[in-house]
Enzyme design. Sequence first.
Site, mmCIF file in Angstrom:
data_model
loop_
_atom_site.group_PDB
_atom_site.id
_atom_site.type_symbol
_atom_site.label_atom_id
_atom_site.label_comp_id
_atom_site.label_asym_id
_atom_site.label_seq_id
_atom_site.Cartn_x
_atom_site.Cartn_y
_atom_site.Cartn_z
ATOM 1 N N GLU A 145 0.850 -1.185 0.000
ATOM 2 C CA GLU A 145 0.000 0.000 0.000
ATOM 3 C C GLU A 145 0.894 1.247 0.000
ATOM 4 O O GLU A 145 1.857 1.295 0.755
ATOM 5 C CB GLU A 145 -0.909 0.055 1.228
ATOM 6 C CG GLU A 145 -1.924 1.193 1.118
ATOM 7 C CD GLU A 145 -2.956 1.194 2.250
ATOM 8 O OE1 GLU A 145 -2.827 0.413 3.209
ATOM 9 O OE2 GLU A 145 -3.872 2.009 2.155
ATOM 10 N N GLY A 285 2.841 2.289 10.991
ATOM 11 C CA GLY A 285 2.524 1.466 12.152
ATOM 12 C C GLY A 285 2.312 0.008 11.813
ATOM 13 O O GLY A 285 2.957 -0.873 12.395
ATOM 14 N N ALA A 286 1.420 -0.258 10.887
ATOM 15 C CA ALA A 286 1.100 -1.638 10.550
ATOM 16 C C ALA A 286 0.303 -1.666 9.258
ATOM 17 O O ALA A 286 -0.184 -0.634 8.798
ATOM 18 C CB ALA A 286 0.292 -2.284 11.664
ATOM 19 N N GLU A 288 -2.586 -4.010 6.824
ATOM 20 C CA GLU A 288 -3.661 -5.002 6.925
ATOM 21 C C GLU A 288 -3.684 -6.044 5.807
ATOM 22 O O GLU A 288 -4.760 -6.593 5.508
ATOM 23 C CB GLU A 288 -5.007 -4.264 6.938
ATOM 24 C CG GLU A 288 -5.407 -3.600 5.597
ATOM 25 C CD GLU A 288 -5.059 -2.122 5.472
ATOM 26 O OE1 GLU A 288 -4.128 -1.677 6.177
ATOM 27 O OE2 GLU A 288 -5.695 -1.415 4.672
ATOM 28 N N ASN A 289 -2.555 -6.385 5.192
ATOM 29 C CA ASN A 289 -2.543 -7.385 4.120
ATOM 30 C C ASN A 289 -3.430 -8.575 4.474
ATOM 31 O O ASN A 289 -3.388 -9.083 5.580
ATOM 32 C CB ASN A 289 -1.113 -7.889 3.905
ATOM 33 C CG ASN A 289 -0.098 -6.778 3.935
ATOM 34 O OD1 ASN A 289 -0.148 -5.896 3.110
ATOM 35 N ND2 ASN A 289 0.774 -6.783 4.929
ATOM 36 N N HIS A 321 -7.232 -2.390 14.893
ATOM 37 C CA HIS A 321 -7.401 -1.625 13.646
ATOM 38 C C HIS A 321 -7.116 -2.512 12.428
ATOM 39 O O HIS A 321 -7.929 -2.598 11.514
ATOM 40 C CB HIS A 321 -6.477 -0.406 13.676
ATOM 41 C CG HIS A 321 -6.521 0.436 12.442
ATOM 42 N ND1 HIS A 321 -7.313 1.558 12.336
ATOM 43 C CD2 HIS A 321 -5.884 0.323 11.246
ATOM 44 C CE1 HIS A 321 -7.160 2.096 11.142
ATOM 45 N NE2 HIS A 321 -6.293 1.364 10.450
ATOM 46 N N GLU A 322 -5.969 -3.150 12.425
ATOM 47 C CA GLU A 322 -5.596 -3.951 11.247
ATOM 48 C C GLU A 322 -6.541 -5.135 11.098
ATOM 49 O O GLU A 322 -6.928 -5.494 9.990
ATOM 50 C CB GLU A 322 -4.137 -4.421 11.335
ATOM 51 C CG GLU A 322 -3.100 -3.313 11.547
ATOM 52 C CD GLU A 322 -3.219 -2.140 10.590
ATOM 53 O OE1 GLU A 322 -3.696 -2.330 9.453
ATOM 54 O OE2 GLU A 322 -2.846 -1.008 10.977
ATOM 55 N N HIS A 325 -9.793 -4.114 9.530
ATOM 56 C CA HIS A 325 -9.696 -3.885 8.091
ATOM 57 C C HIS A 325 -10.128 -5.114 7.290
ATOM 58 O O HIS A 325 -10.457 -4.985 6.111
ATOM 59 C CB HIS A 325 -8.254 -3.548 7.696
ATOM 60 C CG HIS A 325 -7.925 -2.080 7.685
ATOM 61 N ND1 HIS A 325 -8.753 -1.142 7.116
ATOM 62 C CD2 HIS A 325 -6.839 -1.395 8.133
ATOM 63 C CE1 HIS A 325 -8.182 0.069 7.235
ATOM 64 N NE2 HIS A 325 -7.028 -0.063 7.847
ATOM 65 N N GLU A 344 -10.195 3.879 5.950
ATOM 66 C CA GLU A 344 -9.433 4.322 7.110
ATOM 67 C C GLU A 344 -10.291 5.044 8.155
ATOM 68 O O GLU A 344 -10.181 4.769 9.350
ATOM 69 C CB GLU A 344 -8.244 5.194 6.677
ATOM 70 C CG GLU A 344 -7.191 4.445 5.859
ATOM 71 C CD GLU A 344 -6.626 3.201 6.538
ATOM 72 O OE1 GLU A 344 -6.841 3.013 7.752
ATOM 73 O OE2 GLU A 344 -5.967 2.398 5.844
HETATM 74 N N1 TRP Z 1 -3.273 0.868 5.653
HETATM 75 C C1 TRP Z 1 -2.388 0.988 6.773
HETATM 76 C C2 TRP Z 1 -3.272 1.185 7.992
HETATM 77 O O1 TRP Z 1 -3.892 2.153 8.209
HETATM 78 C C3 TRP Z 1 -1.452 2.113 6.714
HETATM 79 C C4 TRP Z 1 -0.483 2.211 5.599
HETATM 80 C C5 TRP Z 1 -0.599 2.886 4.445
HETATM 81 C C6 TRP Z 1 0.835 1.799 5.619
HETATM 82 N N2 TRP Z 1 0.561 2.906 3.761
HETATM 83 C C7 TRP Z 1 1.451 2.247 4.463
HETATM 84 C C8 TRP Z 1 1.550 1.066 6.534
HETATM 85 C C9 TRP Z 1 2.805 2.032 4.210
HETATM 86 C C10 TRP Z 1 2.871 0.833 6.277
HETATM 87 C C11 TRP Z 1 3.504 1.315 5.144
HETATM 88 O O2 TRP Z 1 -3.534 0.401 8.769
HETATM 89 ZN ZN ZN Z 2 -5.887 1.533 8.504
#
Ligand code: TRP
Ligand code: ZN
Length: 896
Positions: A145, A285-286, A288-289, A321-322, A325, A344
């Site tokens: 992402e 932070g993290a 959500e794959n 949160h993750e 998702h 988000e």
């Molecule tokens: N989708 C992720 C979240 O909100 C955040 C995210 C977007 C992200 N781009 C990223 C995390 C690049 C790590 C690296 O939970």
């Molecule tokens: Zn998110």
Amino acid sequence: MRAEIDAAAAVRTEDQTTRLADYRPPAWLIDEVRLDIDLAPRATRVRARIAFRLNPEGAGSGAGVALPPLALDGKKLTLVSASVDDADVTASPFLTLSAEGLVLAAGALPGEAFTWDCTVEVDPESNTELEGLYLSGDMFCTQCEAEGFRKITYYSDRPDVMAPFTVRLEGPVETCPILLSNGNPGAAGLLPDGRHFAEWHDPFPKPAYLFAAVAGNLVAHRDTFTTMSGRNAALTLWVRPGDEGKCAYAMDALKRSMAWDERAYGREYDLDVFQIVAVSDFNMGAMENKGLNIFNSKYVLASPETATDVDYELIEGIVAHEYFHNWTGNRITCRDWFQLCLKEGLTVFRDQAFTEDERSAAVARIDQVKALRARQFTEDAGPLAHPVRPESYVEINNFYTATVYEKGAEVIRMLKLLVGDDDYRRALDLYFERHDGQACTIEQFRQCFEDVTGRDLSQFALWWHQAGTPRLSVETRWQGGVLTLTLRQHIPATPGQAEKAPMVIPVALGVIGPDGREAAETHIIEITTEETVLDLPLPDLDPGGPAPVPSLLRHFSAPVILERTVEAAERALVLAHDTDPFNRWEAGRRYALDIAHALATGAAAPEGAAVPEAWCEALAQLAGDAALDPAFRALALELPGNDEVAADIVARGGLADPDRIHAALRAMRRRLGERAGEVLLGLYETMRPEGPYSPDAESAGRRALANRALAPLVATGEATHLARAEAQFDGASNMTDSIGALALLVHHGAPGATACVEAFRQRWAEDELVMDKWFAVQATAPLPDAVARARALTEDPAFVWQRPNRFRSVVGAFAMGNPVGFHSLDGSGYRFTADWLLRLDALNPQTAARVSGCFESWKRYDEARRGLMQAEMQRIAATPSLSKNTREIVERMLAG
Ligand code: TRP
Ligand code: ZN
């Protein structure tokens, strides 16, 4: 000259801007993806077999119309071979390669469906951007992402192209014993030459940004979860050897999240396995794959000795949160990146509600609003302001903002308040039913609410489209037993949006009688026009007696700035009696802001000016009130930050001087320690929970109150109190107490601080997450030589600046958490920051761009500082090799 530069910048932006208005459906859809990834640090081979099919709704379809070309995104890829239905096109004249991807002209396409088979080579070792396939230590991992998949293979890298994936990973057994990807595990086995492979299949169609692969030496922390329909999911947390003992809390948070989503939203997990991998080098932070979340290790690993109560709470919230998702983001994703808030904002709102349910709702809400004001209100008031759903961007990674996330969550919260809990749940049920497996827009989400409630939400939708924080001014009149409120809304102009229409503002209103009792219970008023006059008859009150007091925006019912003059007596009533804990806290915060404002902008030096006794007493009273939750009392004792006072001064038409603000806040803290010493000491000595450490909210609240009580005591500078902090540091059995004491000593500039800093380092030198804290505590010390100290930290051999966590814990912490140092009048703080931003930008544009936002509020300050900040931004912007990421941020900050 200036005009020429501007014109050049405008042309460049013109070229690179992506606009919502230009959205077109994809010409080609994908039915299936097969990826074979052969891992090697310098040359990983990726073979992709992709089944394409003409999109009947695509731009290039229609009877008698020629086939559209196949345009695929691709970056930093070395093409090895490509074929279409087994016909080699590698050297075909129909194939055009560029730095952004490839185009295969229709002449090479056999028909409306075909298989693209392409092999590329990528170089994970040289990938310093941490986007695509990269190495963290010797572990392979991915981050796709928003647009990272195009650095793994040629693809339609856009969220509205969704497909099931089958992935085969191959690598050396020795360095990559564990091979992971999305979905459920399939075949695995040994190969010649010390290699092995593993297959994974994800049956749920997903966009490429949710793809993930991880390979390395990892150990498992396992558990299981039985879903509400009785399915078993195997849960695994993958960490580096040695970190096994720090997984229990994240796993517990995951299971609670899974149960909560079933209870609160009826949403069940859908694969046989759910995995989380902890990675040390991560831009955010993290992530959500699907079925394989990847986390910054900071938000997974915790033990009482190494993680603070705040870390535990963050882990809980981010795991939730993750996980959430999986439905809001993955099963239903975004049509395009302008719809980012669809996943988000909604998912942040869901994780906030989870925290409110699992912990104290009032305390959670106060924490949310503090963060919202510090980050989002600041963004909305400055040059980077943009709508929750923006209409254009240059670099999408720059739009993972507080506005999209936090304000996006506030919009969902207001919607729920307006339609009520039952209709909210019905609308979400409809959304999941109608759009499962689709890539959606905010309009489709809104339609579900309109269909369920029959309401027209077009005016409410302005919350997604209009930037800027609305101001709500309130005047009250008490006459003849009727309380009359006149409310006026005004939304300031923001970049690109000069004129604003009035918005729908839900105001949760209660009334407190002059005796302190609730004279009218909370109800929701919907403000929809510029001016609203409201008559509230209060027959139970004496019409000739003192006026009752309105308690507005309870639980912070709308993300607006309330403008209202509050008399001392009224404030005292709210502080002592409001049944809404948020507004009680708010009254205390406002009180402190008023005093800080007076001291920081008054004629006298803040150090010498008098801090009102009544404020000290009111605070001591709240803090000592045993009927209140300790966590709430800890929040009530906290003083506003330097930036918050600065924003308040600017809102009142002044200019901020961070040195004076610092002096004002220090004087307040010291006076509070002198005046309320006994109460604070009592709290300090009785609040800390006994027995072994537990991260639960109640224990954390007691520790927070004890530590908060110590701060004003240390601020007095008295030797006995400094000795208390040192004793706490020496005897601490958990990181909350240890780092809490260390921060007080270091930030006070206490004589004993240096020895503690050294001891801490000796003990934790091998633990990178704890060392990040060690750096951050020192980088944020508001001392006269702050810049020299920050510079010394960057010369420390442990300052591995290429790692995002370490960079943020020094440069980020200094620029955003040390106003005294950053705003040094000689400009050295700005220069130090800009130098490091430029250095990082060459390696990691995403993280550099994010930290460069530290200059966003440059117009708040006096002319000297403003000029110095502007000069540093201009210097950054003048760097020819600057990334598109940082360039966009810096140019917008300069232009706004
Ligand atoms: N989708 C992720 C979240 O909100 C955040 C995210 C977007 C992200 N781009 C990223 C995390 C690049 C790590 C690296 O939970
Ligand atoms: Zn998110």
